[in-house]
Design an enzyme around this catalytic site. Structure first.
Site, mmCIF file in Angstrom:
data_model
loop_
_atom_site.group_PDB
_atom_site.id
_atom_site.type_symbol
_atom_site.label_atom_id
_atom_site.label_comp_id
_atom_site.label_asym_id
_atom_site.label_seq_id
_atom_site.Cartn_x
_atom_site.Cartn_y
_atom_site.Cartn_z
ATOM 1 N N TYR A 146 59.961 -66.201 123.076
ATOM 2 C CA TYR A 146 58.763 -66.560 123.861
ATOM 3 C C TYR A 146 59.123 -66.935 125.288
ATOM 4 C CZ TYR A 146 55.920 -65.866 119.820
ATOM 5 O OH TYR A 146 55.288 -65.256 118.777
ATOM 6 N N HIS A 175 44.600 -65.943 120.183
ATOM 7 C CA HIS A 175 45.981 -66.009 119.683
ATOM 8 C C HIS A 175 46.827 -66.993 120.492
ATOM 9 C CE1 HIS A 175 45.778 -61.816 117.508
ATOM 10 N NE2 HIS A 175 45.107 -62.769 116.884
HETATM 11 P P1 OAD Z 1 48.932 -53.082 119.827
HETATM 12 O O1 OAD Z 1 50.273 -52.870 120.438
HETATM 13 O O2 OAD Z 1 48.815 -53.097 118.356
HETATM 14 O O3 OAD Z 1 47.899 -51.980 120.357
HETATM 15 C C1 OAD Z 1 47.789 -51.688 121.721
HETATM 16 C C2 OAD Z 1 46.710 -50.627 121.886
HETATM 17 O O4 OAD Z 1 46.542 -50.408 123.279
HETATM 18 C C3 OAD Z 1 47.042 -49.270 121.257
HETATM 19 O O5 OAD Z 1 45.921 -48.789 120.534
HETATM 20 C C4 OAD Z 1 47.349 -48.364 122.470
HETATM 21 O O6 OAD Z 1 46.936 -47.023 122.268
HETATM 22 C C5 OAD Z 1 46.500 -49.019 123.534
HETATM 23 N N1 OAD Z 1 47.031 -48.833 124.901
HETATM 24 C C6 OAD Z 1 48.320 -48.747 125.311
HETATM 25 N N2 OAD Z 1 48.393 -48.594 126.642
HETATM 26 C C7 OAD Z 1 47.115 -48.583 127.097
HETATM 27 C C8 OAD Z 1 46.510 -48.439 128.380
HETATM 28 N N3 OAD Z 1 47.250 -48.277 129.489
HETATM 29 N N4 OAD Z 1 45.163 -48.462 128.469
HETATM 30 C C9 OAD Z 1 44.394 -48.608 127.351
HETATM 31 N N5 OAD Z 1 44.903 -48.749 126.123
HETATM 32 C C10 OAD Z 1 46.233 -48.738 125.981
HETATM 33 O O7 OAD Z 1 48.356 -54.442 120.475
HETATM 34 P P2 OAD Z 1 47.135 -55.355 119.968
HETATM 35 O O8 OAD Z 1 46.089 -54.524 119.328
HETATM 36 O O9 OAD Z 1 46.757 -56.232 121.091
HETATM 37 O O10 OAD Z 1 49.379 -60.801 117.524
HETATM 38 O O11 OAD Z 1 47.846 -56.215 118.859
HETATM 39 C C11 OAD Z 1 47.110 -57.180 118.178
HETATM 40 C C12 OAD Z 1 48.001 -58.345 117.818
HETATM 41 O O12 OAD Z 1 49.159 -57.862 117.133
HETATM 42 C C13 OAD Z 1 48.588 -59.093 118.999
HETATM 43 O O13 OAD Z 1 47.725 -60.067 119.534
HETATM 44 C C14 OAD Z 1 49.803 -59.736 118.408
HETATM 45 C C15 OAD Z 1 50.336 -58.523 117.673
HETATM 46 O O14 OAD Z 1 51.202 -58.742 116.652
HETATM 47 C C16 OAD Z 1 50.202 -61.809 117.222
HETATM 48 O O15 OAD Z 1 51.337 -61.898 117.677
HETATM 49 C C17 OAD Z 1 49.605 -62.811 116.286
#
Ligand code: OAD
Length: 229
Positions: A55, A107
Site C-alpha cells: 500500500y 473501498h
Molecule cells: P478491474 O481491473 O477489475 O477492471 C477494470 C476495468 O476497466 C476493465 O473492465 C477494463 O476493461 C476497464 N478499463 C481499462 N482501461 C480503461 C480505460 N482507459 N477506460 C475505460 N475503461 C478501462 O478494476 P475494478 O473493476 O475497479 O477491490 O475492480 C474492482 C475491485 O477489485 C477493486 O476496487 C479492488 C479490486 O480487487 C479491492 O481491492 C477490495
C-alpha cells in the site's frame, strides 16, 4: 423520462489513463500480486510488512498522479447538472477529489489511515510503518484505510438508499467482477433506473445495462457529459 438523479459507479478503468494500473487487465495488479498475500485481513495478520509495503508503494504512485479528462468531466457534471449527481468509487486513489468532485469511497482510500483498535481516522503518512501509534488512542494499531477481501465495504446503507432513488445508473471503468459493487446495476434497474455502461470493452455485466459504450474513459466520459449538459 426526466433524469433528476444520476448515480455513477467508477472503477480502476477511470484512473488507468492517469497511469494507475487496473487490477484485472493484462499486466494488472492481480497479475503481479496474489490477493491472499496483500489484500485480506489474514495477509495483514501474517505478514504486515509486506501488506504495508504494497500500500505504501501504491500510495506513492497515486500521490504523483493527476486526474484525467474523465475525472474532470465528472466533476463538471456534478457542479453543473441541474439535478443530483452521486459518485461512488471503488478506487482508493483521490483522483476524483483532485479533479474537483465529491465521492463516496466504498473501498476506502489511500489518503487516510485507520486505527484497528479504536476506529479513528487521520491523514495517512506517505509511508505507514508497522506499530505506528494511533494519534487518538496511542495503540500501535495503524492500518491502511482500505477495504480488504472478506471485509464489508463502507457506506453500504447510504449507497442502498441512493440506488433506490436514482433515475440513471452509470458504471465507468469497472469489470463487474467484485461484489457488492457488481450488483449495483441490478439494484438500480429493479428500482426503475436506466443503466449505462462506459468501459474500454465489454465487461462481465454488460448484458445488465440498457446501453453500453466502449472505448477509453478520457474519450467516452467527456463526450457523455457534454451530451447531458
Ligand atoms: P478491474 O481491473 O477489475 O477492471 C477494470 C476495468 O476497466 C476493465 O473492465 C477494463 O476493461 C476497464 N478499463 C481499462 N482501461 C480503461 C480505460 N482507459 N477506460 C475505460 N475503461 C478501462 O478494476 P475494478 O473493476 O475497479 O477491490 O475492480 C474492482 C475491485 O477489485 C477493486 O476496487 C479492488 C479490486 O480487487 C479491492 O481491492 C477490495
Amino acid at each position: 423520462m426526466t433524469i433528476e438523479t444520476i448515480t455513477i459507479l467508477t472503477g480502476a478503468g477511470i484512473s488507468a489513463e492517469s497511469g494507475i494500473a487496473t487490477f484485472r487487465d493484462p499486466g494488472g495488479i492481480w497479475a503481479q500480486y496474489d490477493i491472499e498475500d496483500v489484500a485480506t485481513p489474514e495477509a495483514f495478520a501474517r505478514n504486515p510488512e509486506l501488506v504495508l509495503d504494497f500500500y505504501n508503494m501504491r500510495r506513492e504512485k497515486v500521490r504523483k498522479a493527476k486526474p484525467n479528462a474523465a475525472h474532470h468531466a465528472l466533476a463538471k457534471l456534478q457542479k453543473s447538472y441541474p439535478g443530483t449527481v452521486h459518485i461512488i468509487t471503488q478506487n482508493v486513489d483521490n483522483l476524483h477529489e483532485k479533479g474537483g468532485a465529491e465521492v463516496i469511497h466504498m473501498h476506502g482510500a489511500h489518503h487516510t489511515a485507520l486505527c484497528a483498535a479504536c476506529g479513528a481516522r487521520w491523514p495517512a503518512p506517505p509511508a505507514m510503518a508497522l506499530h505506528d501509534p494511533c494519534p487518538e488512542c496511542g495503540q500501535p494499531a495503524t492500518r491502511p484505510d482500505v477495504v480488504w477481501f472478506g471485509e464489508v465495504p463502507y457506506h453500504m446503507d447510504r449507497i442502498g438508499e441512493i440506488l433506490q432513488s436514482t433515475d440513471l445508473f452509470v458504471s465507468i471503468g469497472t469489470s463487474g467482477a467484485v461484489y457488492p459493487a457488481a450488483g449495483f446495476v441490478r439494484l438500480a434497474r429493479a428500482a426503475g433506473a436506466e443503466a449505462l455502461e462506459l468501459n474500454l470493452e465489454r465487461s462481465e455485466i454488460t448484458p445488465l445495462f440498457t446501453e453500453s459504450r466502449h472505448g477509453p474513459a478520457t474519450e467516452l466520459v467527456p463526450a457523455w457529459v457534454d451530451g447531458l449538459l
